[in-house]
Scaffold this active site. Structure first.
Site, PDB file in Angstrom:
ATOM      1  N   LYS A 276       4.817  -5.213  13.440  1.00 18.48           N
ATOM      2  CA  LYS A 276       5.729  -6.105  14.145  1.00 18.48           C
ATOM      3  C   LYS A 276       5.107  -7.483  14.107  1.00 18.48           C
ATOM      4  O   LYS A 276       4.014  -7.689  14.635  1.00 18.48           O
ATOM      5  CB  LYS A 276       5.950  -5.658  15.607  1.00 18.48           C
ATOM      6  CG  LYS A 276       7.105  -4.698  15.761  1.00 18.48           C
ATOM      7  CD  LYS A 276       8.431  -5.418  15.658  1.00 18.48           C
ATOM      8  CE  LYS A 276       9.552  -4.491  15.230  1.00 18.48           C
ATOM      9  NZ  LYS A 276       9.773  -4.483  13.794  1.00 18.48           N
TER      10      LYS A 276
ATOM     11  N   PRO B  26       0.795  -1.241   0.000  1.00 20.37           N
ATOM     12  CA  PRO B  26       0.000   0.000   0.000  1.00 20.37           C
ATOM     13  C   PRO B  26       0.825   1.287   0.000  1.00 20.37           C
ATOM     14  O   PRO B  26       0.260   2.359  -0.185  1.00 20.37           O
ATOM     15  CB  PRO B  26      -0.813  -0.113   1.300  1.00 20.37           C
ATOM     16  CG  PRO B  26      -0.050  -1.044   2.158  1.00 20.37           C
ATOM     17  CD  PRO B  26       0.685  -1.977   1.267  1.00 20.37           C
ATOM     18  N   PHE B  27       2.145   1.196   0.197  1.00 17.83           N
ATOM     19  CA  PHE B  27       2.944   2.429   0.303  1.00 17.83           C
ATOM     20  C   PHE B  27       4.186   2.388  -0.588  1.00 17.83           C
ATOM     21  O   PHE B  27       5.269   2.805  -0.186  1.00 17.83           O
ATOM     22  CB  PHE B  27       3.337   2.674   1.770  1.00 17.83           C
ATOM     23  CG  PHE B  27       2.152   2.736   2.693  1.00 17.83           C
ATOM     24  CD1 PHE B  27       1.303   3.832   2.685  1.00 17.83           C
ATOM     25  CD2 PHE B  27       1.870   1.691   3.554  1.00 17.83           C
ATOM     26  CE1 PHE B  27       0.194   3.883   3.523  1.00 17.83           C
ATOM     27  CE2 PHE B  27       0.769   1.738   4.397  1.00 17.83           C
ATOM     28  CZ  PHE B  27      -0.074   2.845   4.380  1.00 17.83           C
TER      29      PHE B  27
ATOM     30  N   GLU C  39       4.304  -0.595   5.256  1.00 18.44           N
ATOM     31  CA  GLU C  39       4.073   0.036   6.559  1.00 18.44           C
ATOM     32  C   GLU C  39       3.896   1.552   6.479  1.00 18.44           C
ATOM     33  O   GLU C  39       4.695   2.253   5.865  1.00 18.44           O
ATOM     34  CB  GLU C  39       5.238  -0.282   7.514  1.00 18.44           C
ATOM     35  CG  GLU C  39       5.026   0.260   8.927  1.00 18.44           C
ATOM     36  CD  GLU C  39       6.065  -0.233   9.923  1.00 18.44           C
ATOM     37  OE1 GLU C  39       5.969   0.139  11.106  1.00 18.44           O
ATOM     38  OE2 GLU C  39       6.973  -0.998   9.526  1.00 18.44           O
TER      39      GLU C  39
END
Length: 428
Positions: free
Chosen positions: A248, A214-215, A232
């Site tokens: 994590k 997504p990034f 993230e």
């Protein structure tokens, strides 16, 4: 002043690639792609910013104050990155490890040309440029194709910390944990290649295709490149709302559906992985509280399991409401570096990992993103990424894992190799 022009895009997926190909003519590029990954806090599906009108480039000394002034003076869209080593601006810390990449510690630019895509609606925002130029660029974009490049040489990837040395260093971290110096440390190692000639756009497209995070980011500043498939989010600001989504906990994907589902369930129930995530979620809560309205810090989701093409991940979501006395840059400074890439307590963990790691992290485990004119922002965490200095012909990617009291060194090493798989595959 920015001119805004709106277009309807018939095939957004194809248009995103055309935007990326067209952008390659510019010295400064940031291309952000959400890959249509379902998420609650997404503002755009794709963003492209090119061609610096103004910029700021600095080392860590007074970096956050310089960024704050730059952001408040321009009051415009700004795109760039914060390197991990800005920790040295916030605390009495140092970065003395080997640096083969030579990226500045902080870099942002104010783009002349900006494209914001959501669904099939494209907003084009140019700075002091006439409508004719927008239309001409748009025609060129929809005709853009990938330019041919010379055949790349074979890349020989080397590992900075060999297995035996890695296991010994993790054992030393475990000693620190058992002595009560820290609870958790994110320990990282570098893979690299020298005399490497790569086609950055081709490598980015491959990495993005096999990961679809997504990034995702394609970043270029002259000879410096970042090709990122990070899943993230570090931090997002929407009005007074601040959102952090630390990762994590990692587990393998499997082609067999039953095996894959078992891997996902095992991750959700794994006490070691949950302990890792909860410790960092607590650290993020504490960091956000420093600029939050009293009582506004909330854990919206704890230890959620999200699946990506390469791995399953455990992600928590923490939010707060910003106290009016603090600026946008204040939020970044009081939470940086992100807890998921340091450990807890943060300062003690950073001191220990600095001694044991053998490479300066630089942009790896830093953040890439943007500020909007109203001070809102969105930044990712730079992991699962390839960094390239074209002038030095140096290629690098790093991976890490969280070491806790329950860690088994051999399993942490295997987790690092799992995380390295996509980057190694793209470069091989």
């Amino acid at each position: 002043m920015r001119t805004s022009i709106y277009k309807s895009i018939s095939d957004p997926k194809e248009f995103k690639q055309q935007l990326l190909f067209w952008s390659q003519q510019f010295r400064e590029i940031i291309y952000l792609d959400s890959n249509d990954y379902p998420q609650n806090y997404s503002s755009y599906d794709c963003v492209l910013a090119v061609d610096a009108f103004t910029s700021i480039k600095t080392d860590y000394h007074n970096a956050f104050e310089d960024l704050k002034q730059y952001q408040q003076i321009t009051k415009d869209w700004l795109f760039g990155y914060l390197s991990y080593d800005l920790k040295n601006d916030i605390e009495q810390l140092q970065s003395k490890n080997f640096d083969g990449l030579g990226f500045p510690d902080l870099y942002f630019f104010q783009p002349k040309k900006l494209f914001l895509l959501k669904g099939n609606q494209l907003e084009i925002k140019y700075l002091n440029i006439c409508d004719d130029e927008v239309e001409e660029d748009f025609e060129n974009i929809v005709e853009s194709r990938k330019s041919k490049v010379e055949t790349e040489a074979t890349i020989e990837i080397q590992q900075r910390i060999l297995k035996e040395n890695y296991l010994e260093k993790v054992s030393r971290i475990l000693e620190h944990i058992h002595q009560g110096d820290i609870y958790e440390a994110n320990f990282c190692m570098e893979f690299f290649a020298e005399n490497a000639i790569i086609d950055p756009i081709e490598k980015f497209i491959k990495l993005n295709e096999i990961s679809q995070p997504p990034f995702a980011v394609f970043f270029k500043n002259n000879n410096h490149f970042l090709l990122s498939a990070t899943p993230e989010r570090y931090l997002k600001k929407e009005g007074e709302l601040i959102i952090s989504q630390p990762i994590k906990g990692t587990a393998k994907r499997f082609s067999d559906p039953i095996e894959d589902e078992n891997s996902r369930v095992d991750l959700a129930l794994d006490p070691k992985e949950r302990a890792e995530n909860i410790m960092i979620t607590d650290l993020v809560r504490n960091d956000l509280s420093r600029t939050a309205q009293k009582g506004s810090v909330e854990v919206q989701e704890l230890c959620g399991i999200y699946s990506f093409l390469q791995v399953h991940q455990m992600i928590s979501t923490v939010t707060s409401k910003l106290d009016v006395q603090y600026s946008a840059v204040d939020v970044l400074k009081t939470t940086f570096p992100m807890g998921s890439m340091t450990g807890a307590p943060k300062i003690s963990a950073m001191k220990i990992i600095e001694k044991l790691e053998e490479t300066k992290r630089g942009l790896y485990s830093g953040a890439v993103g943007y500020f909007a004119p109203n001070g809102d922002f969105d930044f990712n965490v730079v992991i699962r990424s390839i960094l390239y200095n074209q002038e030095k012909k140096y290629v690098s990617f790093s991976v890490g894992s969280a070491i806790t009291s329950q860690s088994i060194p051999e399993k942490e090493y295997e987790e690092c190799l799992l995380k390295a798989k996509a980057m190694r595959e793209v470069l091989s």
